[in-house]
Design an enzyme around this catalytic site. Structure first.
Site, PDB file in Angstrom:
ATOM      1  N   ARG A 120       0.857  -1.376   0.184  1.00  0.00           N
ATOM      2  CA  ARG A 120       0.023   0.065   0.046  1.00  0.00           C
ATOM      3  C   ARG A 120       0.915   1.229  -0.090  1.00  0.00           C
ATOM      4  O   ARG A 120       0.992   1.746   1.058  1.00  0.00           O
ATOM      5  CB  ARG A 120      -0.862  -0.004   1.385  1.00  0.00           C
ATOM      6  CG  ARG A 120      -1.798  -1.368   1.341  1.00  0.00           C
ATOM      7  CD  ARG A 120      -3.027  -0.943   1.624  1.00  0.00           C
ATOM      8  NE  ARG A 120      -3.924  -1.613   0.557  1.00  0.00           N
ATOM      9  CZ  ARG A 120      -5.112  -1.964   0.985  1.00  0.00           C
ATOM     10  NH1 ARG A 120      -5.688  -1.404   1.978  1.00  0.00           N
ATOM     11  NH2 ARG A 120      -6.011  -2.287  -0.102  1.00  0.00           N
ATOM     12  N   GLN A 125      -0.913   2.424  -6.090  1.00  0.00           N
ATOM     13  CA  GLN A 125      -2.313   2.653  -5.835  1.00  0.00           C
ATOM     14  C   GLN A 125      -3.169   2.104  -7.112  1.00  0.00           C
ATOM     15  O   GLN A 125      -4.190   1.433  -7.160  1.00  0.00           O
ATOM     16  CB  GLN A 125      -2.526   4.030  -5.671  1.00  0.00           C
ATOM     17  CG  GLN A 125      -3.009   4.297  -4.204  1.00  0.00           C
ATOM     18  CD  GLN A 125      -3.187   5.696  -3.903  1.00  0.00           C
ATOM     19  OE1 GLN A 125      -2.817   6.787  -4.423  1.00  0.00           O
ATOM     20  NE2 GLN A 125      -3.554   6.060  -2.544  1.00  0.00           N
ATOM     21  N   ASP A 128      -3.723  -1.763  -7.189  1.00  0.00           N
ATOM     22  CA  ASP A 128      -4.374  -2.295  -6.375  1.00  0.00           C
ATOM     23  C   ASP A 128      -5.570  -2.873  -6.407  1.00  0.00           C
ATOM     24  O   ASP A 128      -6.664  -2.278  -6.539  1.00  0.00           O
ATOM     25  CB  ASP A 128      -4.330  -1.387  -5.347  1.00  0.00           C
ATOM     26  CG  ASP A 128      -4.775  -1.835  -3.696  1.00  0.00           C
ATOM     27  OD1 ASP A 128      -5.251  -3.253  -3.704  1.00  0.00           O
ATOM     28  OD2 ASP A 128      -4.620  -1.341  -2.852  1.00  0.00           O
ATOM     29  N   SER A 131      -8.289  -2.722  -3.448  1.00  0.00           N
ATOM     30  CA  SER A 131      -8.980  -1.312  -3.678  1.00  0.00           C
ATOM     31  C   SER A 131      -9.794  -1.473  -4.581  1.00  0.00           C
ATOM     32  O   SER A 131     -11.113  -0.948  -4.188  1.00  0.00           O
ATOM     33  CB  SER A 131      -8.103  -0.096  -3.599  1.00  0.00           C
ATOM     34  OG  SER A 131      -7.120   0.068  -2.736  1.00  0.00           O
ATOM     35  N   TYR A 228      -3.204  -0.260   7.238  1.00  0.00           N
ATOM     36  CA  TYR A 228      -4.449  -1.186   7.687  1.00  0.00           C
ATOM     37  C   TYR A 228      -4.429  -1.266   9.402  1.00  0.00           C
ATOM     38  O   TYR A 228      -3.563  -0.575  10.183  1.00  0.00           O
ATOM     39  CB  TYR A 228      -3.609  -2.646   7.659  1.00  0.00           C
ATOM     40  CG  TYR A 228      -3.802  -3.322   6.114  1.00  0.00           C
ATOM     41  CD1 TYR A 228      -4.976  -3.500   5.476  1.00  0.00           C
ATOM     42  CD2 TYR A 228      -2.607  -3.474   5.151  1.00  0.00           C
ATOM     43  CE1 TYR A 228      -5.116  -3.749   4.351  1.00  0.00           C
ATOM     44  CE2 TYR A 228      -2.858  -3.827   4.114  1.00  0.00           C
ATOM     45  CZ  TYR A 228      -3.908  -3.784   3.629  1.00  0.00           C
ATOM     46  OH  TYR A 228      -4.088  -4.221   2.286  1.00  0.00           O
TER      47      TYR A 228
HETATM   48  P1  NAD Z   1      -9.282  -3.105   5.153  1.00  0.00           P
HETATM   49  O1  NAD Z   1     -10.379  -3.795   4.260  1.00  0.00           O
HETATM   50  O2  NAD Z   1      -8.263  -3.996   5.674  1.00  0.00           O
HETATM   51  O3  NAD Z   1     -10.522  -2.980   6.309  1.00  0.00           O
HETATM   52  C1  NAD Z   1     -11.564  -2.195   6.598  1.00  0.00           C
HETATM   53  C2  NAD Z   1     -11.519  -0.974   7.596  1.00  0.00           C
HETATM   54  O4  NAD Z   1     -11.884  -1.668   8.847  1.00  0.00           O
HETATM   55  C3  NAD Z   1     -10.446  -0.466   7.660  1.00  0.00           C
HETATM   56  O5  NAD Z   1     -10.503   1.080   7.807  1.00  0.00           O
HETATM   57  C4  NAD Z   1      -9.958  -0.806   9.425  1.00  0.00           C
HETATM   58  O6  NAD Z   1      -9.438   0.057  10.075  1.00  0.00           O
HETATM   59  C5  NAD Z   1     -11.398  -1.165   9.749  1.00  0.00           C
HETATM   60  N1  NAD Z   1     -11.428  -2.043  10.973  1.00  0.00           N
HETATM   61  C6  NAD Z   1     -10.618  -3.082  11.429  1.00  0.00           C
HETATM   62  N2  NAD Z   1     -10.945  -3.332  12.823  1.00  0.00           N
HETATM   63  C7  NAD Z   1     -11.963  -2.664  13.024  1.00  0.00           C
HETATM   64  C8  NAD Z   1     -12.829  -2.643  14.281  1.00  0.00           C
HETATM   65  N3  NAD Z   1     -12.504  -3.558  15.356  1.00  0.00           N
HETATM   66  N4  NAD Z   1     -13.775  -1.725  14.414  1.00  0.00           N
HETATM   67  C9  NAD Z   1     -14.128  -0.772  13.404  1.00  0.00           C
HETATM   68  N5  NAD Z   1     -13.138  -0.964  12.129  1.00  0.00           N
HETATM   69  C10 NAD Z   1     -12.196  -1.664  12.040  1.00  0.00           C
HETATM   70  O7  NAD Z   1      -9.027  -1.669   4.925  1.00  0.00           O
HETATM   71  P2  NAD Z   1      -8.953  -1.037   3.316  1.00  0.00           P
HETATM   72  O8  NAD Z   1      -9.999  -0.687   2.806  1.00  0.00           O
HETATM   73  O9  NAD Z   1      -7.864  -2.099   2.583  1.00  0.00           O
HETATM   74  O10 NAD Z   1      -8.216   0.479   3.818  1.00  0.00           O
HETATM   75  C11 NAD Z   1      -7.290   0.450   4.915  1.00  0.00           C
HETATM   76  C12 NAD Z   1      -6.295   1.727   4.515  1.00  0.00           C
HETATM   77  O11 NAD Z   1      -5.634   1.720   3.608  1.00  0.00           O
HETATM   78  C13 NAD Z   1      -7.256   3.210   4.182  1.00  0.00           C
HETATM   79  O12 NAD Z   1      -6.787   4.179   4.824  1.00  0.00           O
HETATM   80  C14 NAD Z   1      -7.012   3.047   2.520  1.00  0.00           C
HETATM   81  O13 NAD Z   1      -7.234   4.455   2.231  1.00  0.00           O
HETATM   82  C15 NAD Z   1      -5.498   2.485   2.611  1.00  0.00           C
HETATM   83  N6  NAD Z   1      -4.881   2.398   1.358  1.00  0.00           N
HETATM   84  C16 NAD Z   1      -3.783   2.568   0.713  1.00  0.00           C
HETATM   85  C17 NAD Z   1      -3.512   2.100  -0.434  1.00  0.00           C
HETATM   86  C18 NAD Z   1      -2.413   2.698  -0.917  1.00  0.00           C
HETATM   87  O14 NAD Z   1      -1.629   3.663  -0.617  1.00  0.00           O
HETATM   88  N7  NAD Z   1      -1.904   1.947  -2.319  1.00  0.00           N
HETATM   89  C19 NAD Z   1      -4.380   1.238  -1.254  1.00  0.00           C
HETATM   90  C20 NAD Z   1      -5.357   0.767  -0.680  1.00  0.00           C
HETATM   91  C21 NAD Z   1      -6.153   1.397   0.490  1.00  0.00           C
END
Ligand code: NAD
Length: 375
Positions: A120, A125, A128, A131, A228
């Site tokens: 990530r 991006q 991915d 995403s 994460y």
């Molecule tokens: P994910 O699918 O791993 O999890 C979904 C969400 O659940 C996350 O926001 C996590 O914080 C939340 N979560 C976990 N445990 C929890 C709990 N007990 N109660 C409430 N919420 C809880 O997450 P994701 O969609 O993959 O995204 C995570 C982060 O990564 C985001 O900030 C996203 O913007 C970032 N991201 C960055 C890139 C990149 O830079 N290439 C790509 C994808 C995502």
């Protein structure tokens, strides 16, 4: 260099290429061969692939001499005969659950590249798949909830009286959760949301939703490792359960998306909390495939508990096959084109690149991913 695009196994609707990416690969100098019927379930007939310059044929024909094989899910290693030695297999290979297959790729001399292990980082991006597919799943979760809900989402003032707006609560505000908030807002619902990462508070507000956060116990400050979440302390979990209990009883729709990499999904809603919701409410559990955020969730099924529908959403991106294929296919193109060597007219993956280190599972007949060898 020849790129083979495989027809997926039954149950998968998506396709790892679209006519647009076929043309783009051709512009890089590659030849693209698509297995007959590969795009059918994503509404892309063979004729459109042919019009884009691809050859369409049997699996044997498309694999013959291929240096790159594109897929959505990893195929049986035995079905890849005929490709070049060292051919790259690029797709969602599910390395943790499909370990036997991965070993099979190593044995067959295939270089397996698992796109779900894309790091990530900003540079990655556009590559991915998690995403791109989660974004669509977040949207579809809300649409499915609206379809299962026996009431309307927006407030309506009519001559026969007022219909009150639906109250939607989104738990877990990653990529899917953000899209769920945006979609529910567009449909006119009153939306609130929660997460353990403090960085999401501002994102929730910027989408016009209300943040609901545990304040008395520290959550994850900022973005956390690679964006994460991690498993929370028992103290945090208790505070979260209390907060959720008081909030959830007033909600009509709950969308849960919480995931922790490499762990079962955290349990966010108990059976007693489900029982506190009014009959006719709907919960969509997007974490169903990882064990579910809701007690009683069944992956791929919709169950009714205490008058509340619990939809165990399983791979919702598959139900939007045309769009999810397009985004997935572009992720694969963006990955391969970023490493394209013009002179050799093929992708060349440097061993010391962070992206390559993240996604490469096998090479030269061996398992090379540290994540796998350590597992
Ligand atoms: P994910 O699918 O791993 O999890 C979904 C969400 O659940 C996350 O926001 C996590 O914080 C939340 N979560 C976990 N445990 C929890 C709990 N007990 N109660 C409430 N919420 C809880 O997450 P994701 O969609 O993959 O995204 C995570 C982060 O990564 C985001 O900030 C996203 O913007 C970032 N991201 C960055 C890139 C990149 O830079 N290439 C790509 C994808 C995502």
């Amino acid at each position: 260099m020849k790129i083979a695009v495989l027809k997926e196994a039954a149950g998968e609707t998506r396709c790892a290429a679209i006519p647009e990416t076929v043309k783009k690969f051709a512009a890089l100098g590659a030849e693209v061969a698509v297995e007959k019927g590969a795009g059918d379930a994503a509404s892309i007939p063979d004729s459109e692939f042919e019009a884009a310059g691809a050859k369409v044929g049997s699996r044997k024909d498309v694999l013959k001499g291929a240096g790159v094989i594109l897929c959505i899910n990893g195929p049986e290693p035995g079905s890849l005969a005929g490709a070049e030695t060292g051919a790259m297999l690029v797709g969602g290979l599910d390395p943790m659950r499909q370990r036997e297959r991965i070993d099979g790729y190593a044995k067959a001399g295939i270089e397996a590249l698992a796109m779900e292990w894309m790091p990530r980082i900003t540079r990655a991006q556009s590559m991915d798949i998690l995403s791109s597919q989660s974004n669509l799943a977040g949207y579809k979760a809300v649409v499915d909830a609206a379809a299962a809900y026996g009431r309307a989402f927006p407030m309506m003032m009519t001559a026969a009286g007022t219909v009150s707006p639906a109250k939607v609560f989104v738990m877990g505000v990653g990529v899917a959760g953000l899209q769920a908030i945006a979609t529910a807002r567009r449909l006119g619902a009153q939306v609130s949301a929660t997460d353990v990462r403090s960085a999401t508070k501002e994102q929730i507000q910027s989408l016009g939703a209300k943040p609901i956060f545990v304040e008395n116990v520290a959550g994850i400050e900022g973005e956390g490792a690679g964006g994460y979440a991690t498993e929370m302390s028992p103290e945090y979990q208790k505070a979260q359960a209390e907060l959720v209990s008081s909030h959830i009883a007033k909600q009509d729709i709950v969308i849960t998306t919480a995931l922790i990499p490499g762990k079962p999904a955290p349990r966010l809603i108990s059976d007693a909390q489900v029982a506190s919701m009014r009959p006719g409410s709907v919960i969509v559990d997007l974490a169903a495939d990882a064990g579910g955020n809701v007690e009683g969730t069944k992956a791929g099924e919709s169950v009714k508990q205490h008058g509340v529908a619990i939809i165990g959403a399983s791979n919702l991106a598959r139900s939007l096959a045309a769009d999810s294929s397009a985004l997935f296919a572009r992720n694969l193109y963006n990955f391969l084109s970023a490493f394209w060597d013009k002179e050799q007219a093929r992708p060349v993956l440097p061993d010391d690149d962070e992206i390559v280190k993240g996604v490469r599972l096998t090479q030269n007949g061996k398992l090379v991913s540290e994540r796998l060898t350590a597992a």
